[in-house]
Scaffold this motif. Structure first.
Motif, PDB file in Angstrom:
ATOM      1  N   ALA A  27      -8.615  -4.481  -2.709  1.00 17.11           N
ATOM      2  CA  ALA A  27      -9.294  -3.212  -3.180  1.00 17.11           C
ATOM      3  C   ALA A  27      -8.055  -2.311  -3.211  1.00 17.11           C
ATOM      4  CB  ALA A  27     -10.044  -2.804  -2.131  1.00 17.11           C
ATOM      5  N   LEU A  28      -6.976  -2.252  -2.493  1.00 15.50           N
ATOM      6  CA  LEU A  28      -6.029  -1.539  -2.593  1.00 15.50           C
ATOM      7  C   LEU A  28      -4.907  -1.624  -3.748  1.00 15.50           C
ATOM      8  CD1 LEU A  28      -4.788  -1.744   1.261  1.00 15.50           C
ATOM      9  CD2 LEU A  28      -5.779   0.381  -0.050  1.00 15.50           C
ATOM     10  N   ARG A  50     -13.854  -4.735  17.807  1.00 16.26           N
ATOM     11  CA  ARG A  50     -14.034  -4.075  16.613  1.00 16.26           C
ATOM     12  C   ARG A  50     -13.335  -4.321  15.262  1.00 16.26           C
ATOM     13  NH1 ARG A  50     -14.155   1.869  18.769  1.00 16.26           N
ATOM     14  NH2 ARG A  50     -12.354   1.053  19.701  1.00 16.26           N
ATOM     15  N   ASP A  51     -13.668  -5.187  14.285  1.00 13.03           N
ATOM     16  CA  ASP A  51     -12.918  -5.791  13.626  1.00 13.03           C
ATOM     17  C   ASP A  51     -12.586  -4.754  12.364  1.00 13.03           C
ATOM     18  OD1 ASP A  51     -15.035  -6.705  11.496  1.00 13.03           O
ATOM     19  OD2 ASP A  51     -15.332  -7.494  13.289  1.00 13.03           O
ATOM     20  N   GLY A  52     -11.651  -5.265  11.294  1.00 17.16           N
ATOM     21  CA  GLY A  52     -11.669  -4.318  10.125  1.00 17.16           C
ATOM     22  C   GLY A  52     -10.470  -3.306  10.593  1.00 17.16           C
ATOM     23  N   ASP A  73     -14.021   1.740   2.054  1.00 14.08           N
ATOM     24  CA  ASP A  73     -13.248   2.923   2.848  1.00 14.08           C
ATOM     25  C   ASP A  73     -11.872   3.243   1.781  1.00 14.08           C
ATOM     26  OD1 ASP A  73     -14.991   3.876   4.834  1.00 14.08           O
ATOM     27  OD2 ASP A  73     -14.282   1.889   5.693  1.00 14.08           O
ATOM     28  N   THR A  74     -11.687   2.406   0.820  1.00 14.87           N
ATOM     29  CA  THR A  74     -10.404   2.547   0.248  1.00 14.87           C
ATOM     30  C   THR A  74      -9.746   3.708  -0.172  1.00 14.87           C
ATOM     31  OG1 THR A  74     -10.757   0.205  -0.600  1.00 14.87           O
ATOM     32  CG2 THR A  74      -8.810   1.390  -1.600  1.00 14.87           C
ATOM     33  N   LEU A  78      -6.721   5.759   1.443  1.00 15.60           N
ATOM     34  CA  LEU A  78      -5.346   6.194   0.730  1.00 15.60           C
ATOM     35  C   LEU A  78      -5.238   7.584   0.904  1.00 15.60           C
ATOM     36  CD1 LEU A  78      -5.807   4.056  -2.419  1.00 15.60           C
ATOM     37  CD2 LEU A  78      -4.042   3.882  -0.643  1.00 15.60           C
ATOM     38  N   HIS A  79      -6.302   8.242   0.961  1.00 14.58           N
ATOM     39  CA  HIS A  79      -6.064   9.826   1.273  1.00 14.58           C
ATOM     40  C   HIS A  79      -5.546  10.287   2.464  1.00 14.58           C
ATOM     41  CE1 HIS A  79      -7.277  13.867   1.178  1.00 14.58           C
ATOM     42  NE2 HIS A  79      -7.508  13.927   2.338  1.00 14.58           N
ATOM     43  N   ALA A  80      -6.121   9.506   3.484  1.00 18.17           N
ATOM     44  CA  ALA A  80      -5.581   9.415   4.912  1.00 18.17           C
ATOM     45  C   ALA A  80      -4.023   9.030   5.072  1.00 18.17           C
ATOM     46  CB  ALA A  80      -6.485   8.669   5.915  1.00 18.17           C
ATOM     47  N   ALA A  81      -3.607   8.208   4.183  1.00 11.18           N
ATOM     48  CA  ALA A  81      -2.175   7.679   4.310  1.00 11.18           C
ATOM     49  C   ALA A  81      -1.353   8.641   3.749  1.00 11.18           C
ATOM     50  CB  ALA A  81      -2.065   6.375   3.673  1.00 11.18           C
TER      51      ALA A  81
END
Length: 134
Positions: A27-28, A50-52, A73-74, A78-81
């Motif tokens: 996805a990334l 709690r995986d992921g 959530d991709t 990326l916005h958060a990164a």
């Protein structure tokens, strides 16, 4: 800025172990805004069960771990990164956390200052933040 991605999630489901890391990597790779982010696949980020699990990290900045992440959530990741990278400290509150990710912060680790001079032999504990301070 480094985006750490767990390669063993979901760790406690042997038939699916590793699926999360592979799916998120795909996805990334398909997202054009991921080209400026260093993505590292790591064995575990300690977010079980709690995986992921992913973490946003950078030199001199707080490491922010998020859990229950999916490929949906991709864009938010990326916005958060990018926001984490642009911030001075990396501490949530110093950068804009996408609303869809805010409730999934599972850990914030403040890094120690580099040791210098006469006090370099003294061990200083890291200061974990409580969820109430986010």
């Amino acid at each position: 800025m480094t985006l750490l991605v767990c390669t063993t999630c979901p760790r406690y489901d042997p038939q699916r172990s590793g699926e999360f890391g592979n799916a998120l990597a795909t996805a990334l790779a398909d997202n054009p805004t991921s080209d400026k982010i260093d993505i590292r696949h790591v064995q575990c980020l300690g977010g079980c069960p709690r995986d992921g699990v992913i973490a946003l990290d950078g030199p001199g900045k707080a490491r922010v771990r998020l859990s229950r992440i999916t490929t949906d959530d991709t864009d938010a990741i990326l916005h958060a990164a990018h926001a984490h990278e642009a911030s001075f400290t990396g501490v949530p509150g110093d950068w804009e956390i996408p609303e869809t990710l805010a409730s999934r912060i599972s850990s914030v680790t403040i890094k120690r200052a580099p040791r210098t001079g006469f006090d370099s032999h003294i061990r200083q504990p890291s200061r974990p933040m409580s969820p109430r301070s986010w």
